[in-house]
Design a protein around this motif. Structure first.
Motif, PDB file in Angstrom:
ATOM      1  N   ARG A  37      -7.763   3.677   3.428  1.00  0.00           N
ATOM      2  CA  ARG A  37      -6.941   2.868   2.519  1.00  0.00           C
ATOM      3  C   ARG A  37      -5.884   2.104   3.308  1.00  0.00           C
ATOM      4  O   ARG A  37      -5.621   0.917   3.041  1.00  0.00           O
ATOM      5  CB  ARG A  37      -6.279   3.763   1.475  1.00  0.00           C
ATOM      6  CG  ARG A  37      -7.242   4.352   0.445  1.00  0.00           C
ATOM      7  CD  ARG A  37      -6.465   4.968  -0.717  1.00  0.00           C
ATOM      8  NE  ARG A  37      -7.365   5.631  -1.645  1.00  0.00           N
ATOM      9  CZ  ARG A  37      -7.629   6.920  -1.651  1.00  0.00           C
ATOM     10  NH1 ARG A  37      -7.040   7.716  -0.745  1.00  0.00           N
ATOM     11  NH2 ARG A  37      -8.448   7.439  -2.533  1.00  0.00           N
ATOM     12  N   THR A  38      -5.301   2.772   4.309  1.00  0.00           N
ATOM     13  CA  THR A  38      -4.279   2.105   5.114  1.00  0.00           C
ATOM     14  C   THR A  38      -4.879   0.947   5.904  1.00  0.00           C
ATOM     15  O   THR A  38      -4.297  -0.155   5.969  1.00  0.00           O
ATOM     16  CB  THR A  38      -3.650   3.112   6.084  1.00  0.00           C
ATOM     17  OG1 THR A  38      -3.053   4.171   5.337  1.00  0.00           O
ATOM     18  CG2 THR A  38      -2.595   2.458   6.950  1.00  0.00           C
ATOM     19  N   VAL A  85      -7.558  -0.864   5.243  1.00  0.00           N
ATOM     20  CA  VAL A  85      -7.961  -1.979   4.372  1.00  0.00           C
ATOM     21  C   VAL A  85      -6.736  -2.698   3.819  1.00  0.00           C
ATOM     22  O   VAL A  85      -6.669  -3.940   3.779  1.00  0.00           O
ATOM     23  CB  VAL A  85      -8.858  -1.458   3.231  1.00  0.00           C
ATOM     24  CG1 VAL A  85      -9.138  -2.577   2.225  1.00  0.00           C
ATOM     25  CG2 VAL A  85     -10.177  -0.928   3.799  1.00  0.00           C
ATOM     26  N   SER A  86      -5.722  -1.942   3.390  1.00  0.00           N
ATOM     27  CA  SER A  86      -4.535  -2.566   2.800  1.00  0.00           C
ATOM     28  C   SER A  86      -3.779  -3.405   3.814  1.00  0.00           C
ATOM     29  O   SER A  86      -3.144  -4.411   3.449  1.00  0.00           O
ATOM     30  CB  SER A  86      -3.625  -1.488   2.207  1.00  0.00           C
ATOM     31  OG  SER A  86      -3.170  -0.595   3.225  1.00  0.00           O
ATOM     32  N   ASP A  87      -3.824  -3.029   5.102  1.00  0.00           N
ATOM     33  CA  ASP A  87      -3.142  -3.821   6.128  1.00  0.00           C
ATOM     34  C   ASP A  87      -3.684  -5.242   6.183  1.00  0.00           C
ATOM     35  O   ASP A  87      -2.920  -6.200   6.412  1.00  0.00           O
ATOM     36  CB  ASP A  87      -3.273  -3.150   7.496  1.00  0.00           C
ATOM     37  CG  ASP A  87      -2.369  -1.933   7.633  1.00  0.00           C
ATOM     38  OD1 ASP A  87      -1.438  -1.792   6.810  1.00  0.00           O
ATOM     39  OD2 ASP A  87      -2.605  -1.114   8.557  1.00  0.00           O
ATOM     40  N   TYR A  91      -4.980  -6.974   3.682  1.00  0.00           N
ATOM     41  CA  TYR A  91      -4.482  -7.714   2.522  1.00  0.00           C
ATOM     42  C   TYR A  91      -2.992  -7.998   2.671  1.00  0.00           C
ATOM     43  O   TYR A  91      -2.504  -9.074   2.295  1.00  0.00           O
ATOM     44  CB  TYR A  91      -4.746  -6.921   1.245  1.00  0.00           C
ATOM     45  CG  TYR A  91      -6.192  -7.013   0.778  1.00  0.00           C
ATOM     46  CD1 TYR A  91      -6.653  -8.161   0.119  1.00  0.00           C
ATOM     47  CD2 TYR A  91      -7.075  -5.983   0.994  1.00  0.00           C
ATOM     48  CE1 TYR A  91      -7.972  -8.252  -0.309  1.00  0.00           C
ATOM     49  CE2 TYR A  91      -8.395  -6.061   0.580  1.00  0.00           C
ATOM     50  CZ  TYR A  91      -8.836  -7.207  -0.080  1.00  0.00           C
ATOM     51  OH  TYR A  91     -10.144  -7.298  -0.498  1.00  0.00           O
ATOM     52  N   ASN A  92      -2.228  -7.069   3.236  1.00  0.00           N
ATOM     53  CA  ASN A  92      -0.787  -7.291   3.411  1.00  0.00           C
ATOM     54  C   ASN A  92      -0.503  -8.379   4.436  1.00  0.00           C
ATOM     55  O   ASN A  92       0.521  -9.063   4.357  1.00  0.00           O
ATOM     56  CB  ASN A  92      -0.108  -5.993   3.851  1.00  0.00           C
ATOM     57  CG  ASN A  92      -0.161  -4.933   2.765  1.00  0.00           C
ATOM     58  OD1 ASN A  92      -0.254  -5.255   1.566  1.00  0.00           O
ATOM     59  ND2 ASN A  92      -0.084  -3.650   3.162  1.00  0.00           N
ATOM     60  N   SER A 141     -10.174  -0.779  11.888  1.00  0.00           N
ATOM     61  CA  SER A 141      -9.617  -2.126  11.760  1.00  0.00           C
ATOM     62  C   SER A 141     -10.399  -3.106  12.618  1.00  0.00           C
ATOM     63  O   SER A 141     -10.657  -4.249  12.208  1.00  0.00           O
ATOM     64  CB  SER A 141      -8.140  -2.121  12.159  1.00  0.00           C
ATOM     65  OG  SER A 141      -7.389  -1.280  11.292  1.00  0.00           O
TER      66      SER A 141
END
Length: 462
Positions: free
Chosen positions: A317-318, A320-322, A324-325, A359
Motif C-alpha cells: 500500500r505504501t 503504490v500510494s507513493d 499517486y502522492n 517501486s
C-alpha cells in the motif's frame, strides 16, 4: 569421505569377481585339457586294439589285413609282433637296427620307456605281443609310482592350498586397495579444500603424483585469479564511490537552481518548463547513481540487510500510494489486489529495500509505457510463504532482458541495460526469494520466512 569408501568397496568387489572368474576359467581349461588327454590316450588304446583284431595266422604265418594297414598308416611309423621268446614273427616298416630278438628285460624296458627313442605301445594278442611305434619326439612318457597315502594326502591338500591362495590373493588386493584409498583420500581432501576456495598443497608422490601436481597448480592459478579479481573489484568500488561523491554536490546545486527557476514568476512558461525538465532529468541522474551504488554493494555483499518484522500488505500500500502522492499521470493506473489472508501474514526482511524493489518494478512499467498502461500488483498466500505478482498491459519485457537476468543470454548478443531490474533481482535474492518471469508482462515473486499473525495482532494492524 563416503565416496572413497564406496570406491574401495567397489574395487574389492570387482577384484573378487575377477578372481572368481579367473579361477572358473582355469578350472574349465584344466577340465578340457584333462578330457582331451584322456581322449587321446583312449584313442591310442582303441587304435592298437583294432590293429590287433586285424591280425591273422594263415599256414603258420602271421599276416595283417588291409584294414589293419590302414589303421597303421594313420599315426604310426612301424610295427612288429613278438612271440613268447622275443622273436619277431611279423613286422611292418621295422628299421633294420630293431629287427632282432628281444629279451624279457628289453621288453620290460621299452614297455615303460622308449625303444630306440621311439614311443611304443604294446598289446597282448592271441598271436603274441603287438608293438606299434609313433614318430620320435611325438609322445612324452614317464613312469610314476607313489604310495597310496601320499596320493590321499595330495588330494586332501588341494582344497586347503586353493583356499590359502584365495586368502593370500584377497589380502594382497586388500592391501593394494587400502593404499589406493589413501592416495585417493589425499586427492579428495584437496578437492574439498579447492571447492571451499582454500589454497591446496598436496604431497606429489605415489600413485596419484601427477593428479596431485595438477591440483596444486590449479590451486595456485585460482589463488592468483582471486587476488587479481579482488584488486579489480576494489578498484571498481573505489571508482564508483569516488564518482558518486564528486557528482553529488554539483547535482544538488543543479536541482536546487532548477527548482528556483521553475518557481520564478519572472520567467516565461517555456523557461519554467525547461527548468522542470532539468530538475526531472537531474532526479533521474540521482536515481541512477543511487542504483549504481546499491547494485555494487549488493553484488559484493556490502549492503547489510536491516531485517525486521514487516507486513507485506502495508508495504505494498505504501509503495503504490507513493506514486499517486508524487503525481501519477492520467495515462497510467495502478491496481492493487490483495487476498484477505495476506493481512494475517508477516515477513522478516528489510522494509526499505523491499519497498524500493516493488517501486522499481512499478516504475519500470510506467517508464517503458509512456503512452499509458495499467499496472496490476497482486499478493496472495502460498503453501510455504506468499506470492507477489506485478504485471502490466503495456509493451512487456524484452526477451533479451529476461535471458540476461536468468543467465541465459547467448554470448553473441549484447547485454541490455537492466540496472533497475537487476537491483530488484539482487534485493529479492539477498532475502532468499525467487523472481520468476511467467511471460513478458508478468513477474512472480515467491517470498519465504512467513508467519501468521494472531487475531489480536491482526486487529491492531488493521
Amino acid at each position: 569421505m563416503k565416496s572413497l569408501s564406496r570406491i574401495l568397496l567397489r574395487y574389492l568387489w570387482y577384484s573378487l569377481w575377477m578372481l572368481l572368474i579367473t579361477l572358473a576359467l582355469n578350472m574349465f581349461l584344466y577340465v578340457l585339457f584333462g578330457f582331451q588327454t584322456v581322449r587321446s590316450t583312449n584313442r591310442s588304446t582303441t587304435a592298437i586294439r583294432n590293429i590287433s583284431e586285424e591280425l591273422d595266422r594263415t599256414d603258420g604265418t602271421v599276416c595283417l589285413s588291409e584294414q589293419g594297414y590302414e589303421y597303421l598308416k594313420t599315426d604310426y611309423v612301424w610295427a612288429m609282433l613278438l612271440d613268447a621268446h622275443g622273436t619277431v614273427l611279423w613286422n611292418w616298416n621295422l628299421p633294420d637296427s630293431l629287427n632282432h630278438s628281444y629279451t624279457v628285460s628289453e621288453v620290460a624296458s621299452f614297455s615303460k620307456w622308449y625303444l630306440d627313442d621311439y614311443p611304443v605301445t604294446e598289446w597282448v594278442t592271441d598271436h603274441g605281443l603287438l608293438v606299434i611305434a609313433q614318430q620320435r619326439g611325438s609322445i612324452w612318457k614317464y613312469n610314476i609310482k607313489e604310495r597310496k597315502e601320499v596320493l590321499h594326502y595330495i588330494t586332501a591338500m588341494i582344497p586347503v592350498t586353493l583356499s590359502s591362495n584365495l586368502i593370500l590373493v584377497f589380502c594382497i588386493v586388500l592391501v593394494f586397495g587400502f593404499r589406493f584409498y589413501r592416495s585417493l583420500r589425499v586427492l579428495a581432501v584437496g578437492l574439498e579444500q579447492l571447492s571451499e576456495e582454500k589454497e591446496v598443497h598436496l604431497p606429489e608422490k605415489g600413485t596419484t603424483e601427477l593428479l596431485a601436481g595438477q591440483l596444486n597448480r590449479t590451486s595456485d592459478i585460482l589463488a592468483r585469479q582471486r587476488k587479481h579479481l579482488a584488486k579489480r573489484d576494489e578498484a571498481r568500488i573505489s571508482w564508483i564511490n569516488g564518482v558518486s561523491h564528486d557528482i553529488r554536490t554539483p547535482l544538488s546545486l543543479i536541482m536546487g537552481y532548477a527548482a528556483d527557476l521553475k518557481e520564478d514568476a519572472s520567467l516565461s512558461e517555456e523557461q519554467q518548463h525547461l527548468a522542470e525538465i532539468i530538475k526531472a532529468q537531474s532526479m533521474k541522474i540521482k536515481r541512477l547513481i543511487e542504483d549504481l551504488n546499491l547494485t555494487s554493494r549488493l553484488e559484493y555483499d556490502m549492503q547489510p540487510l536491516r531485517l525486521s518484522e514487516l507486513h507485506p500488505a502495508g508495504l505494498l500500500r505504501t509503495a503504490v500510494s507513493d506514486f499517486y502522492n508524487q503525481g501519477l499521470s492520467d495515462r497510467h493506473l495502478i491496481d492493487l489486489y490483495m487476498d484477505p489472508d495476506v493481512e494475517q501474514i508477516t515477513l522478516n526482511g528489510d522494509p526499505s529495500l523491499l519497498t524500493r524493489a516493488f517501486s522499481n518494478l512499478i516504475q519500470n512499467s510506467i517508464r517503458h509505457n509512456p503512452d499509458g498502461c495499467t499496472v496490476t500488483v497482486t499478493a496472495y498466500p502460498e503453501k510455504n510463504g506468499i506470492c507477489f505478482q506485478v504485471s502490466d498491459d503495456g509493451c512487456g519485457i524484452p526477451k533479451a532482458v529476461i535471458q540476461s537476468l536468468e543467465g541465459r543470454l547467448p554470448e553473441t548478443e549484447k547485454a541490455p541495460h537492466i540496472m533497475g531490474l537487476r537491483i530488484v533481482y539482487q534485493i529479492f535474492q539477498a532475502h532468499g526469494w525467487q523472481m520468476l518471469f511467467t511471460d513478458s508482462h508478468t513477474i512472480h515473486i515467491l517470498g519465504a520466512d512467513c508467519s501468521r499473525m494472531e487475531a489480536s495482532d491482526r486487529t491492531a494492524h488493521n
